[in-house]
Design a protein around this motif. Sequence first.
Motif, PDB file in Angstrom:
ATOM      1  N   VAL A  32       0.825  -1.204   0.000  1.00 19.47           N
ATOM      2  CA  VAL A  32       0.000   0.000   0.000  1.00 19.47           C
ATOM      3  C   VAL A  32       0.864   1.261   0.000  1.00 19.47           C
ATOM      4  CG1 VAL A  32      -1.806   1.264   1.225  1.00 19.47           C
ATOM      5  CG2 VAL A  32      -1.830  -1.232   1.219  1.00 19.47           C
ATOM      6  N   ILE A 166      -4.251  -1.526   5.476  1.00 17.80           N
ATOM      7  CA  ILE A 166      -4.849  -0.677   4.454  1.00 17.80           C
ATOM      8  C   ILE A 166      -5.577   0.511   5.077  1.00 17.80           C
ATOM      9  CG2 ILE A 166      -6.604  -0.595   2.636  1.00 17.80           C
ATOM     10  CD1 ILE A 166      -5.832  -3.353   1.815  1.00 17.80           C
ATOM     11  N   SER A 167      -6.301   0.263   6.161  1.00 17.46           N
ATOM     12  CA  SER A 167      -7.060   1.339   6.799  1.00 17.46           C
ATOM     13  C   SER A 167      -6.131   2.443   7.315  1.00 17.46           C
ATOM     14  CB  SER A 167      -7.892   0.788   7.962  1.00 17.46           C
ATOM     15  OG  SER A 167      -8.799  -0.193   7.509  1.00 17.46           O
ATOM     16  N   SER A 169      -3.043   3.017   6.350  1.00 17.39           N
ATOM     17  CA  SER A 169      -2.339   3.631   5.222  1.00 17.39           C
ATOM     18  C   SER A 169      -3.207   4.674   4.533  1.00 17.39           C
ATOM     19  CB  SER A 169      -1.916   2.550   4.217  1.00 17.39           C
ATOM     20  OG  SER A 169      -1.031   1.627   4.810  1.00 17.39           O
ATOM     21  N   LEU A 170      -4.488   4.372   4.376  1.00 23.38           N
ATOM     22  CA  LEU A 170      -5.403   5.349   3.792  1.00 23.38           C
ATOM     23  C   LEU A 170      -5.575   6.557   4.714  1.00 23.38           C
ATOM     24  CD1 LEU A 170      -8.187   3.053   2.279  1.00 23.38           C
ATOM     25  CD2 LEU A 170      -6.521   4.416   1.028  1.00 23.38           C
ATOM     26  N   THR A 173      -2.938   9.308   4.417  1.00 25.01           N
ATOM     27  CA  THR A 173      -2.914  10.091   3.180  1.00 25.01           C
ATOM     28  C   THR A 173      -3.637  11.424   3.350  1.00 25.01           C
ATOM     29  OG1 THR A 173      -4.946   9.027   2.369  1.00 25.01           O
ATOM     30  CG2 THR A 173      -2.837   8.002   1.758  1.00 25.01           C
ATOM     31  N   HIS A 174      -4.355  11.587   4.454  1.00 19.23           N
ATOM     32  CA  HIS A 174      -5.046  12.854   4.706  1.00 19.23           C
ATOM     33  C   HIS A 174      -4.014  13.976   4.891  1.00 19.23           C
ATOM     34  CE1 HIS A 174      -7.607  15.872   6.638  1.00 19.23           C
ATOM     35  NE2 HIS A 174      -8.644  15.193   6.155  1.00 19.23           N
ATOM     36  N   ASN A 256      -7.547  -5.282  -6.524  1.00 24.73           N
ATOM     37  CA  ASN A 256      -7.253  -3.856  -6.614  1.00 24.73           C
ATOM     38  C   ASN A 256      -6.615  -3.510  -7.956  1.00 24.73           C
ATOM     39  OD1 ASN A 256      -6.758  -1.141  -5.830  1.00 24.73           O
ATOM     40  ND2 ASN A 256      -4.729  -1.706  -5.094  1.00 24.73           N
ATOM     41  N   GLN A 267      -8.122   4.740  -8.240  1.00 24.28           N
ATOM     42  CA  GLN A 267      -7.440   4.056  -7.157  1.00 24.28           C
ATOM     43  C   GLN A 267      -8.284   4.027  -5.886  1.00 24.28           C
ATOM     44  OE1 GLN A 267      -3.873   5.918  -5.633  1.00 24.28           O
ATOM     45  NE2 GLN A 267      -3.006   3.972  -4.986  1.00 24.28           N
ATOM     46  N   SER A 268      -8.925   5.142  -5.559  1.00 29.48           N
ATOM     47  CA  SER A 268      -9.705   5.205  -4.325  1.00 29.48           C
ATOM     48  C   SER A 268     -10.907   4.260  -4.377  1.00 29.48           C
ATOM     49  CB  SER A 268     -10.173   6.638  -4.066  1.00 29.48           C
ATOM     50  OG  SER A 268     -10.958   7.120  -5.143  1.00 29.48           O
ATOM     51  N   LEU A 271      -9.607   0.614  -4.181  1.00 35.24           N
ATOM     52  CA  LEU A 271      -9.210   0.284  -2.815  1.00 35.24           C
ATOM     53  C   LEU A 271     -10.429   0.112  -1.912  1.00 35.24           C
ATOM     54  CD1 LEU A 271      -6.058   2.485  -2.076  1.00 35.24           C
ATOM     55  CD2 LEU A 271      -6.201  -0.011  -2.026  1.00 35.24           C
ATOM     56  N   GLY A 272     -11.472   0.877  -2.182  1.00 37.26           N
ATOM     57  CA  GLY A 272     -12.703   0.720  -1.422  1.00 37.26           C
ATOM     58  C   GLY A 272     -13.294  -0.665  -1.601  1.00 37.26           C
TER      59      GLY A 272
END
Length: 433
Positions: A32, A166-167, A169-170, A173-174, A256, A267-268, A271-272
């Motif tokens: 990720v 994954i959670s 890592s996402l 990104t904020h 993915n 990508q978003s 990934l969802g």
Amino acid sequence: MKEFDKKTFRKVFATSYMGNCIEMYDYVLLGVLLPRLSGVFIGDVTIKETFFFGLFAFMAAGLARPLGGILFGHIGDKYGRKNALFLTLIGMSICSIGIAVLPSYSQIGYASTVFFMLFRIGQGLSMGGEGLGAAVYVLESMAQGEGKKISATYATSNGVGALLAISLSLLITHPIFPEWSWKCLFLLGGAVAIMGFIIRRTLPDTPEFEHSKESKELSKMPIRNLLTSFKSQILLGVLYVGIGGSLSFIGYTFLNMYLQKVVGLSQSVALGYALFSMAFGTSSVFVLSRFLKKYKLQSVMRTGCYFVIVASYPMMYFLKGFGAFGIITSIVLLSLMTACIVSVIPLYLSSLFPTHLRYSGACFTANLSSAIIGNAYPLYAFWIMDVTDNRCSPAFLLITLSIAFFICSHLLNRSSHKIFTQGGEHDKLYATH
């Protein structure tokens, strides 16, 4: 044979579950965070160079895993499950923290790249002894008759670790999180591994290992004994774990990539869907664990393989051209297939080998299968799609593996899958098969 009390078993299960979670967490975290990590450890690079950096990093860890299975399997079968699992957690924590504090390419040049790869190899070695080694520790500590339920519950640790990676890592990104915040994720993995090590220090070794030790049944060279006397069991284990590993890595990586490369989703969004796939798959394994106790191990495995043969093609067919409905339908089929197969992998591998070779047998077999089949499934899948120009063709890989397992199981299964200790006591896990 004496069994652990409930309080001790809960500690054994908790530390083993935690260790396997961190194993998958570290593994998925690299995938990720790959675009960010490639810039840190190899400098300004193209997308193609980023891809090859990630591929090499995955291969380094993947190829190290069977070696870790041999190394820690030797320790686990000769010196005790507890001692081997001490070392795997130490190795995992050192490598995770090492990646977090490693200077970047801009600071020390190619030395940064080299040390990063060494830490990845160290992670692979530690993973090779942790996942199935911890499962052996749990299953040898359980109460009689709880094998399938415990096996399925333990198997959810892979999905929980991947979801966590994954959670988080996402989350980082904020914009409110600084560029270096990825280091915190690796530090978290190292810290949890240290916590698991501290708890494990207070736990005893398994009753079955202690019995083998007292009976002087321990092998001087477990891997040599395995390769000379248990080749059939290793082959069956490689095939069955290959089915489960392939299904798992469809959810972890292939889905993915496929949704972005072939379907054309962002990508978003892709990934969802991947997150939904892992969440639903993990939940399916957990729900299935509530019902497995009443069925025989062979019946569960046979049903799972039949389902893979029947459902693999529809899974790929719905994925390619039916919009959100098709993708969700594919994810549901994938999750149910994964649950049916992976729920009994820990118990099946442990039951293939007698106590004095169990740690080596389970770890080596699982990691060999992971290196040559499971981890590589996305690569095989995209290759066969290019060769055949058929988006459904990856399904035939799963079908072929399932049929091969059926054939080899029929040809190689021996009615003599029973063993007695020198004291005349039956090995409960080896008899399960």
